[in-house]
Design a protein around this motif. Structure first.
Motif, PDB file in Angstrom:
ATOM      1  N   UNK A  75      87.619  39.902 -56.267  1.00 35.67           N
ATOM      2  CA  UNK A  75      87.588  39.634 -57.703  1.00 35.67           C
ATOM      3  C   UNK A  75      88.623  40.482 -58.425  1.00 35.67           C
ATOM      4  N   UNK A  76      89.035  40.016 -59.579  1.00 37.26           N
ATOM      5  CA  UNK A  76      89.969  40.829 -60.379  1.00 37.26           C
ATOM      6  C   UNK A  76      89.212  41.438 -61.558  1.00 37.26           C
ATOM      7  N   UNK A  93      86.240  50.814 -59.929  1.00 42.62           N
ATOM      8  CA  UNK A  93      86.942  51.342 -58.754  1.00 42.62           C
ATOM      9  C   UNK A  93      88.097  52.203 -59.246  1.00 42.62           C
ATOM     10  N   UNK A  94      88.594  53.049 -58.370  1.00 43.68           N
ATOM     11  CA  UNK A  94      89.685  53.940 -58.779  1.00 43.68           C
ATOM     12  C   UNK A  94      90.923  53.120 -59.139  1.00 43.68           C
ATOM     13  N   UNK A  95      91.756  53.695 -59.987  1.00 44.38           N
ATOM     14  CA  UNK A  95      92.955  53.010 -60.449  1.00 44.38           C
ATOM     15  C   UNK A  95      93.851  52.658 -59.263  1.00 44.38           C
ATOM     16  N   UNK A  96      93.938  53.607 -58.341  1.00 48.84           N
ATOM     17  CA  UNK A  96      94.762  53.438 -57.157  1.00 48.84           C
ATOM     18  C   UNK A  96      94.305  52.216 -56.354  1.00 48.84           C
ATOM     19  N   UNK A  97      92.991  52.106 -56.188  1.00 46.20           N
ATOM     20  CA  UNK A  97      92.421  50.986 -55.436  1.00 46.20           C
ATOM     21  C   UNK A  97      92.669  49.666 -56.170  1.00 46.20           C
ATOM     22  N   UNK A  98      92.533  49.717 -57.494  1.00 49.02           N
ATOM     23  CA  UNK A  98      92.738  48.530 -58.316  1.00 49.02           C
ATOM     24  C   UNK A  98      94.175  47.997 -58.170  1.00 49.02           C
ATOM     25  N   UNK A 149      90.918  38.711 -69.890  1.00 53.55           N
ATOM     26  CA  UNK A 149      91.356  38.941 -68.510  1.00 53.55           C
ATOM     27  C   UNK A 149      91.497  37.632 -67.727  1.00 53.55           C
ATOM     28  N   UNK A 150      90.594  36.665 -67.974  1.00 61.61           N
ATOM     29  CA  UNK A 150      90.680  35.368 -67.294  1.00 61.61           C
ATOM     30  C   UNK A 150      91.911  34.599 -67.769  1.00 61.61           C
ATOM     31  N   UNK A 179      95.956  23.449 -43.993  1.00 61.57           N
ATOM     32  CA  UNK A 179      95.715  23.556 -45.442  1.00 61.57           C
ATOM     33  C   UNK A 179      94.758  24.706 -45.747  1.00 61.57           C
ATOM     34  N   UNK A 180      94.986  25.334 -46.907  1.00 63.08           N
ATOM     35  CA  UNK A 180      94.176  26.490 -47.298  1.00 63.08           C
ATOM     36  C   UNK A 180      93.790  26.378 -48.773  1.00 63.08           C
ATOM     37  N   UNK A 181      92.525  26.628 -49.050  1.00 65.65           N
ATOM     38  CA  UNK A 181      92.008  26.591 -50.418  1.00 65.65           C
ATOM     39  C   UNK A 181      91.383  27.951 -50.704  1.00 65.65           C
ATOM     40  N   UNK A 182      91.784  28.584 -51.816  1.00 65.95           N
ATOM     41  CA  UNK A 182      91.278  29.930 -52.127  1.00 65.95           C
ATOM     42  C   UNK A 182      90.377  29.914 -53.352  1.00 65.95           C
ATOM     43  N   UNK A 183      89.444  30.877 -53.367  1.00 66.39           N
ATOM     44  CA  UNK A 183      88.515  31.048 -54.491  1.00 66.39           C
ATOM     45  C   UNK A 183      88.658  32.468 -55.024  1.00 66.39           C
ATOM     46  N   UNK A 184      88.781  32.570 -56.342  1.00 63.76           N
ATOM     47  CA  UNK A 184      88.927  33.894 -56.965  1.00 63.76           C
ATOM     48  C   UNK A 184      88.257  33.884 -58.332  1.00 63.76           C
ATOM     49  N   UNK A 185      87.858  35.038 -58.793  1.00 59.89           N
ATOM     50  CA  UNK A 185      87.257  35.131 -60.123  1.00 59.89           C
ATOM     51  C   UNK A 185      86.922  36.568 -60.429  1.00 59.89           C
ATOM     52  N   UNK A 186      86.552  36.802 -61.657  1.00 54.52           N
ATOM     53  CA  UNK A 186      86.161  38.147 -62.035  1.00 54.52           C
ATOM     54  C   UNK A 186      84.921  38.559 -61.248  1.00 54.52           C
TER      55      UNK A 186
END
Length: 203
Positions: free
Chosen positions: A77-78, A83-88, A121-122, A23-30
């Motif tokens: 984070x999103x 950061x550069x557009x390319x990296x984003x 964005x959220x 099992x895998x649980x992920x965390x993400x946020x701005x």
């Protein structure tokens, strides 16, 4: 309660992630939402996820093994502007590929700063999760940084926006990494998700 947490690996591509055999649980946020602090609070390991005053610190998919039983994943984070557009674009592709193809992913905890009014964005990210059938839970962070009245007001405003999109409130938690608020409730919820996943695997 988490007894053991250890770092396993960091990756730039979902294909290189550990074998999806648990099992895998992920965390993400701005960026700067308090993700590392929350992960450290939940696991009880102070420096497990690196906290930083500088937004955008997590740029990789970071896997941690918890109690030799499941993976906790710290995602980039999103919506980080500096950061550069390319990296984003690369980050977004990496995150969306991971979220939509990782078959052992039981839940994604999407962190929202409770000090803010609903951010576009959220809401867009959560809407995308809904469209892609990514199983998400909302976690409001930094609840100790203002009065309870203000936190409650911001949380309700966000949940009302969610209800407009989905017709219902999502599962959610209100937390404070500093005060430990929400820890027990979140760990119980995670434990249920993992047990459910493991039961499905044995059938």
């Amino acid at each position: 309660m988490i007894r053991k947490a250890q770092f396993v690996v960091s990756n730039t591509t979902p294909e290189k992630c550990p074998k999806p055999d648990r099992a895998e649980i992920a965390f993400i946020g701005r960026s700067n939402v308090g993700k590392s602090s929350l992960i450290n609070m939940l696991t009880g390991v102070k420096e497990l996820a690196k906290t930083s005053q500088k937004p955008g610190k997590t740029q990789l998919i970071n896997h941690f093994m918890i109690d030799d039983r499941w993976f906790l994943v710290d995602l980039p984070g999103y919506g980080f502007a500096k950061v550069s557009k390319d990296k984003k674009v690369k980050w977004e592709k990496m995150i969306s590929t991971y979220l939509t193809t990782r078959q052992n992913l039981c839940g994604v905890f999407v962190l929202i700063d409770s000090r803010l009014e609903p951010q576009k964005i959220d809401l867009e990210f959560l809407n995308w999760c809904g469209e892609e059938n990514v199983p998400f839970v909302v976690v409001f962070t930094k609840a100790d940084k203002q009065s309870k009245t203000q936190t409650d007001k911001n949380v309700k405003a966000f949940l009302d926006k969610m209800a407009e999109i989905f017709g219902d409130y999502p599962d959610y938690f209100v937390t404070s990494a500093e005060k430990g608020a929400g820890k027990e409730e979140m760990l119980t919820f995670i434990s249920d998700l993992i047990a459910e996943y493991e039961a499905e695997q044995t059938n």
